[in-house]
Write a protein that holds these residues in place. Sequence first.
Motif, PDB file in Angstrom:
ATOM      1  N   ARG A   1     -32.075 -11.591 -20.818  1.00  0.00           N
ATOM      2  CA  ARG A   1     -30.914 -10.840 -20.348  1.00  0.00           C
ATOM      3  C   ARG A   1     -31.241  -9.342 -20.230  1.00  0.00           C
ATOM      4  NH1 ARG A   1     -25.174 -10.354 -23.622  1.00  0.00           N
ATOM      5  NH2 ARG A   1     -23.865  -9.767 -21.847  1.00  0.00           N
ATOM      6  N   ALA A   2     -32.049  -8.840 -21.155  1.00  0.00           N
ATOM      7  CA  ALA A   2     -32.383  -7.412 -21.163  1.00  0.00           C
ATOM      8  C   ALA A   2     -33.426  -7.049 -20.109  1.00  0.00           C
ATOM      9  CB  ALA A   2     -32.888  -7.005 -22.552  1.00  0.00           C
ATOM     10  N   ASN A   3     -34.144  -8.047 -19.595  1.00  0.00           N
ATOM     11  CA  ASN A   3     -35.195  -7.776 -18.616  1.00  0.00           C
ATOM     12  C   ASN A   3     -34.569  -7.643 -17.225  1.00  0.00           C
ATOM     13  OD1 ASN A   3     -37.464  -7.615 -17.042  1.00  0.00           O
ATOM     14  ND2 ASN A   3     -38.293  -9.603 -17.609  1.00  0.00           N
ATOM     15  N   LYS A   4     -34.562  -6.448 -16.692  1.00  0.00           N
ATOM     16  CA  LYS A   4     -33.909  -6.178 -15.409  1.00  0.00           C
ATOM     17  C   LYS A   4     -34.869  -6.268 -14.225  1.00  0.00           C
ATOM     18  CE  LYS A   4     -30.239  -5.091 -17.789  1.00  0.00           C
ATOM     19  NZ  LYS A   4     -29.125  -6.059 -17.930  1.00  0.00           N
ATOM     20  N   LYS A   5     -36.141  -6.607 -14.460  1.00  0.00           N
ATOM     21  CA  LYS A   5     -37.130  -6.491 -13.407  1.00  0.00           C
ATOM     22  C   LYS A   5     -37.598  -7.821 -12.825  1.00  0.00           C
ATOM     23  CE  LYS A   5     -40.404  -3.453 -13.766  1.00  0.00           C
ATOM     24  NZ  LYS A   5     -40.036  -2.559 -12.643  1.00  0.00           N
ATOM     25  N   ASP A   6     -37.194  -8.959 -13.415  1.00  0.00           N
ATOM     26  CA  ASP A   6     -37.761 -10.221 -12.949  1.00  0.00           C
ATOM     27  C   ASP A   6     -36.904 -10.931 -11.905  1.00  0.00           C
ATOM     28  OD1 ASP A   6     -35.686 -11.185 -14.447  1.00  0.00           O
ATOM     29  OD2 ASP A   6     -36.910 -12.273 -15.898  1.00  0.00           O
ATOM     30  N   GLY A   7     -35.761 -10.356 -11.539  1.00  0.00           N
ATOM     31  CA  GLY A   7     -34.926 -10.941 -10.495  1.00  0.00           C
ATOM     32  C   GLY A   7     -34.059 -12.092 -10.943  1.00  0.00           C
ATOM     33  N   LEU A   8     -34.087 -12.444 -12.224  1.00  0.00           N
ATOM     34  CA  LEU A   8     -33.310 -13.568 -12.732  1.00  0.00           C
ATOM     35  C   LEU A   8     -32.011 -13.139 -13.406  1.00  0.00           C
ATOM     36  CD1 LEU A   8     -36.225 -15.692 -14.223  1.00  0.00           C
ATOM     37  CD2 LEU A   8     -34.582 -16.524 -12.527  1.00  0.00           C
ATOM     38  N   GLY A   9     -31.712 -11.854 -13.411  1.00  0.00           N
ATOM     39  CA  GLY A   9     -30.604 -11.323 -14.194  1.00  0.00           C
ATOM     40  C   GLY A   9     -29.268 -12.009 -13.944  1.00  0.00           C
ATOM     41  N   GLU A  10     -28.867 -12.181 -12.686  1.00  0.00           N
ATOM     42  CA  GLU A  10     -27.568 -12.795 -12.397  1.00  0.00           C
ATOM     43  C   GLU A  10     -27.544 -14.248 -12.842  1.00  0.00           C
ATOM     44  OE1 GLU A  10     -25.912 -12.066  -8.473  1.00  0.00           O
ATOM     45  OE2 GLU A  10     -27.283 -10.375  -8.235  1.00  0.00           O
ATOM     46  N   PHE A  11     -28.656 -14.940 -12.654  1.00  0.00           N
ATOM     47  CA  PHE A  11     -28.699 -16.336 -13.095  1.00  0.00           C
ATOM     48  C   PHE A  11     -28.615 -16.417 -14.617  1.00  0.00           C
ATOM     49  CE2 PHE A  11     -31.135 -19.884 -14.810  1.00  0.00           C
ATOM     50  CZ  PHE A  11     -30.408 -20.956 -14.275  1.00  0.00           C
ATOM     51  N   VAL A  12     -29.347 -15.559 -15.319  1.00  0.00           N
ATOM     52  CA  VAL A  12     -29.315 -15.576 -16.784  1.00  0.00           C
ATOM     53  C   VAL A  12     -27.898 -15.324 -17.288  1.00  0.00           C
ATOM     54  CG1 VAL A  12     -30.096 -14.358 -18.866  1.00  0.00           C
ATOM     55  CG2 VAL A  12     -31.740 -14.993 -17.090  1.00  0.00           C
ATOM     56  N   GLU A  13     -27.211 -14.347 -16.704  1.00  0.00           N
ATOM     57  CA  GLU A  13     -25.837 -14.061 -17.121  1.00  0.00           C
ATOM     58  C   GLU A  13     -24.939 -15.282 -16.920  1.00  0.00           C
ATOM     59  OE1 GLU A  13     -24.537 -11.570 -18.638  1.00  0.00           O
ATOM     60  OE2 GLU A  13     -26.034  -9.986 -18.486  1.00  0.00           O
ATOM     61  N   ALA A  14     -25.076 -15.948 -15.771  1.00  0.00           N
ATOM     62  CA  ALA A  14     -24.262 -17.128 -15.496  1.00  0.00           C
ATOM     63  C   ALA A  14     -24.634 -18.276 -16.423  1.00  0.00           C
ATOM     64  CB  ALA A  14     -24.425 -17.551 -14.034  1.00  0.00           C
ATOM     65  N   ALA A  15     -25.923 -18.457 -16.677  1.00  0.00           N
ATOM     66  CA  ALA A  15     -26.380 -19.546 -17.544  1.00  0.00           C
ATOM     67  C   ALA A  15     -25.900 -19.354 -18.977  1.00  0.00           C
ATOM     68  CB  ALA A  15     -27.897 -19.647 -17.499  1.00  0.00           C
ATOM     69  N   MET A  16     -25.842 -18.102 -19.433  1.00  0.00           N
ATOM     70  CA  MET A  16     -25.396 -17.832 -20.802  1.00  0.00           C
ATOM     71  C   MET A  16     -23.915 -18.142 -20.998  1.00  0.00           C
ATOM     72  SD  MET A  16     -27.552 -14.370 -21.765  1.00  0.00           S
ATOM     73  CE  MET A  16     -26.981 -14.313 -23.472  1.00  0.00           C
ATOM     74  N   ARG A  17     -23.169 -18.216 -19.903  1.00  0.00           N
ATOM     75  CA  ARG A  17     -21.751 -18.565 -20.001  1.00  0.00           C
ATOM     76  C   ARG A  17     -21.520 -20.080 -19.975  1.00  0.00           C
ATOM     77  NH1 ARG A  17     -21.445 -13.989 -16.484  1.00  0.00           N
ATOM     78  NH2 ARG A  17     -21.359 -15.344 -14.640  1.00  0.00           N
ATOM     79  N   GLU A  18     -22.585 -20.837 -19.716  1.00  0.00           N
ATOM     80  CA  GLU A  18     -22.492 -22.294 -19.673  1.00  0.00           C
ATOM     81  C   GLU A  18     -22.944 -22.853 -21.034  1.00  0.00           C
ATOM     82  OE1 GLU A  18     -22.339 -25.988 -19.640  1.00  0.00           O
ATOM     83  OE2 GLU A  18     -21.463 -24.980 -17.892  1.00  0.00           O
ATOM     84  N   PRO A  19     -22.020 -23.429 -21.816  1.00  0.00           N
ATOM     85  CA  PRO A  19     -22.363 -23.842 -23.192  1.00  0.00           C
ATOM     86  C   PRO A  19     -23.574 -24.760 -23.287  1.00  0.00           C
ATOM     87  CG  PRO A  19     -19.995 -23.926 -22.858  1.00  0.00           C
ATOM     88  CD  PRO A  19     -20.596 -23.661 -21.515  1.00  0.00           C
TER      89      PRO A  19
END
Length: 222
Positions: free
Chosen positions: A121-139
């Motif tokens: 989540r803290a890594n802003k450079k790999d292009g996965l940020g939006e997916f990680v945020e969405a995945a973290m909301r999925e239990p």
Amino acid sequence: MVDAGGITAVLQAACPGCDIDLRDAPRAFGGFVVASRGDRAALVTPVGDERLFYVRHELREMRLSRVTTTELAEVTGSAAAWLGGATPRELAAAWPFADFVDVADAYESGDRTELSWQQYRANKKDGLGEFVEAAMREPRLRRMYPFKSMWWMSFRPTSDEYWVPGPWVRPAGAGRFTVAESRQVAPEITYDAAEAVRVCLTEMDRLGVPSPEDLRSRDSGR
């Protein structure tokens, strides 16, 4: 832009009594600098062509941050505060660019799955940020252990379980992502972050990816 030699000098002045080490690194402007005291360290890499400083804060050799700034004062100030014993919350309050409180909390808790989520989540450079945020909301996904292989992200039931049938997720640019069973086949369909999460769940069901609870039930029945 200040090179690594100049950073060495200012860190020596800002952090008296600390060990300062200048090391070589690709793309770095004159190398990178490690300032350390006890079980803490601050690593600073100047990147001349980007006019940026990459800064990492370590505790017991665990890298807790991966932050950037264009301001030398933020580099020296945050390094001095961290090496002086500031807590992550105190550091973030004084130097907001260096906010790694969630990563530090996960590290101190000993929860390796949560630590991995917070680091991605803290890594802003790999292009996965939006997916990680969405995945973290999925239990269901949040209980899985996320990891990366090259540019692809996938999930294991636990940090110690290495069987991974997929799915694999990769950024496609512009907030879009691909989801594939195999990294050897280039997928043609892209999804936004929320859609990619839903496709991941469907693929996990299809591929029979076990959950952490499935593994515990299996192991208890042996």
